[in-house]
Design a protein around this motif. Structure first.
Motif, PDB file in Angstrom:
ATOM      1  N   TYR A  71       0.829  -1.200   0.000  1.00 25.98           N
ATOM      2  CA  TYR A  71       0.000   0.000   0.000  1.00 25.98           C
ATOM      3  C   TYR A  71       0.866   1.253   0.000  1.00 25.98           C
ATOM      4  CZ  TYR A  71      -2.714   3.889   1.765  1.00 25.98           C
ATOM      5  OH  TYR A  71      -3.273   5.133   1.922  1.00 25.98           O
ATOM      6  N   ALA A  75       0.370   3.787  -2.897  1.00 25.65           N
ATOM      7  CA  ALA A  75      -0.295   5.033  -2.513  1.00 25.65           C
ATOM      8  C   ALA A  75       0.610   6.246  -2.644  1.00 25.65           C
ATOM      9  CB  ALA A  75      -0.799   4.921  -1.075  1.00 25.65           C
ATOM     10  N   SER A  78      -0.262   7.584  -5.828  1.00 22.10           N
ATOM     11  CA  SER A  78      -1.655   7.648  -6.287  1.00 22.10           C
ATOM     12  C   SER A  78      -2.671   8.200  -5.287  1.00 22.10           C
ATOM     13  CB  SER A  78      -2.116   6.245  -6.733  1.00 22.10           C
ATOM     14  OG  SER A  78      -1.938   5.307  -5.689  1.00 22.10           O
ATOM     15  N   PHE A  79      -2.516   7.946  -4.000  1.00 23.65           N
ATOM     16  CA  PHE A  79      -3.603   8.281  -3.078  1.00 23.65           C
ATOM     17  C   PHE A  79      -3.891   9.779  -3.013  1.00 23.65           C
ATOM     18  CE2 PHE A  79      -4.894   9.332   1.383  1.00 23.65           C
ATOM     19  CZ  PHE A  79      -6.234   9.007   1.199  1.00 23.65           C
ATOM     20  N   ARG A  83      -7.031  11.619  -4.734  1.00 23.35           N
ATOM     21  CA  ARG A  83      -7.992  12.180  -3.790  1.00 23.35           C
ATOM     22  C   ARG A  83      -8.199  13.673  -4.038  1.00 23.35           C
ATOM     23  NH1 ARG A  83      -6.126  12.607   2.274  1.00 23.35           N
ATOM     24  NH2 ARG A  83      -4.941  14.245   1.244  1.00 23.35           N
ATOM     25  N   TYR A 117       5.020   8.305   3.158  1.00 23.39           N
ATOM     26  CA  TYR A 117       4.827   6.860   3.278  1.00 23.39           C
ATOM     27  C   TYR A 117       6.098   6.132   3.688  1.00 23.39           C
ATOM     28  CZ  TYR A 117       0.115   7.225   1.458  1.00 23.39           C
ATOM     29  OH  TYR A 117      -1.220   7.525   1.316  1.00 23.39           O
ATOM     30  N   GLN A 158      -3.218  -1.695  -6.019  1.00 19.65           N
ATOM     31  CA  GLN A 158      -3.803  -0.609  -5.235  1.00 19.65           C
ATOM     32  C   GLN A 158      -3.718   0.724  -5.967  1.00 19.65           C
ATOM     33  OE1 GLN A 158      -3.232  -1.227  -0.822  1.00 19.65           O
ATOM     34  NE2 GLN A 158      -1.615  -2.600  -1.522  1.00 19.65           N
ATOM     35  N   ALA A 159      -2.602   0.974  -6.630  1.00 21.98           N
ATOM     36  CA  ALA A 159      -2.467   2.204  -7.407  1.00 21.98           C
ATOM     37  C   ALA A 159      -3.450   2.212  -8.570  1.00 21.98           C
ATOM     38  CB  ALA A 159      -1.035   2.345  -7.919  1.00 21.98           C
ATOM     39  N   MET A 162      -6.962   3.045  -7.226  1.00 20.00           N
ATOM     40  CA  MET A 162      -7.052   4.460  -6.861  1.00 20.00           C
ATOM     41  C   MET A 162      -7.053   5.344  -8.101  1.00 20.00           C
ATOM     42  SD  MET A 162      -4.956   4.902  -3.260  1.00 20.00           S
ATOM     43  CE  MET A 162      -3.691   3.641  -3.430  1.00 20.00           C
ATOM     44  N   PHE A 179     -13.072   6.364  -1.895  1.00 21.96           N
ATOM     45  CA  PHE A 179     -11.863   5.983  -1.159  1.00 21.96           C
ATOM     46  C   PHE A 179     -12.243   5.297   0.155  1.00 21.96           C
ATOM     47  CE2 PHE A 179      -9.774   9.118  -3.907  1.00 21.96           C
ATOM     48  CZ  PHE A 179      -8.655   8.383  -4.270  1.00 21.96           C
TER      49      PHE A 179
END
Length: 264
Positions: A71, A75, A78-79, A83, A117, A158-159, A162, A179
């Motif tokens: 993650y 993320a 991407s997160f 977002r 991260y 995960q990317a 997202m 999300f």
């Protein structure tokens, strides 16, 4: 977008974040404390019941660490970027990205690369190595390569998802609630898949393939039985990540090509 330009963007981001070293370090420490608490909760739970669906504490620590580590990698690209698309599309500031002579997706994910991260990587990487040592796994070079490919693939799954959520911003604008759904589904793979009913297992394997993030790679390395996939299909696991990410990227690019601006 070239590797040289990517490196330049990351360098500028690092320089920007290091202007406030205290704030950055406090954020990292806070994240480490937060996820340490999660590990302690799982450990206390396993102290009470010994195993969970036949998985011991070190095995679940391996499972959870794979999920958190992948993650963090996915993320970071991407997160935050996806977002924030909701507000960028709503306010019209996303248009400034479109006038730049670079791929808008690559510019967005690279320009927003999140150094925060590092905390996730530190705690999950440490526990992952501890779990491998505690389980006394003598991995062959093939299994080491497999693990590395699965980590990359888990990050790409995960990317990719997202990125799809970000793509929906160009159509619905308000998408941040997606999300919340993403993280709710991701919570399932913090534990062994057999804990849940058949419907959830099928859902997380064939519809929303989050089980490929950590459960199937861990089950293969630990020689655990999997009800839905045969042992030979484990070699397909690393392919799922690149496929999800490619689909997420194509959906994002297709959506941005239909974007007509804030007044759209």
């Amino acid at each position: 977008m070239t590797f040289k330009l990517f490196g330049k963007l990351v360098y500028l981001l690092t320089k920007e974040r290091m202007e406030y070293r205290g704030d950055f370090l406090l954020a990292v420490i806070a994240q480490i404390i937060n996820y340490t608490g999660d590990y302690i909760i799982i450990w206390l739970f396993l102290r009470k019941f010994d195993t969970l669906a036949g998985w011991t504490w070190p095995e679940i620590a391996l499972l959870y660490s794979l999920g958190l580590f992948t993650y963090a990698l996915g993320a970071s690209f991407s997160f935050v970027q996806m977002r924030e698309l909701e507000s960028q599309v709503k306010n019209g500031t996303f248009d400034s990205i479109l006038i730049k002579p670079v791929n808008p997706y690559l510019y967005l994910v690279c320009r927003g690369f999140n150094l925060g991260y590092l905390a996730h990587v530190a705690i999950s990487g440490s526990v992952l190595l501890w779990a491998l040592f505690k389980l006394n796994l003598s991995l062959s070079w093939v299994e080491v390569v497999y693990l590395i490919l699965c980590i990359i693939g888990g990050a790409m799954i995960q990317a990719g998802f997202m990125s799809v959520i970000g793509a929906v911003s160009f159509v619905w604008v308000k998408t941040n609630f997606l999300f919340t759904l993403f993280f709710k589904f991701k919570e399932f793979v913090s534990y062994p898949l057999p804990v849940f009913g058949t419907f959830i297992q099928v859902l997380l394997t064939f519809v929303i393939p989050f089980a490929f993030i950590n459960f199937y790679p861990a089950a293969f390395l630990l020689t655990k039985e999997t009800a839905l996939l045969s042992s030979w299909t484990m070699w397909i696991v690393p392919i799922v990540g690149p496929l999800c990410y490619f689909l997420g990227y194509r959906i994002w690019m297709s959506s941005v090509n239909r974007y007509q601006g804030a007044g759209g």
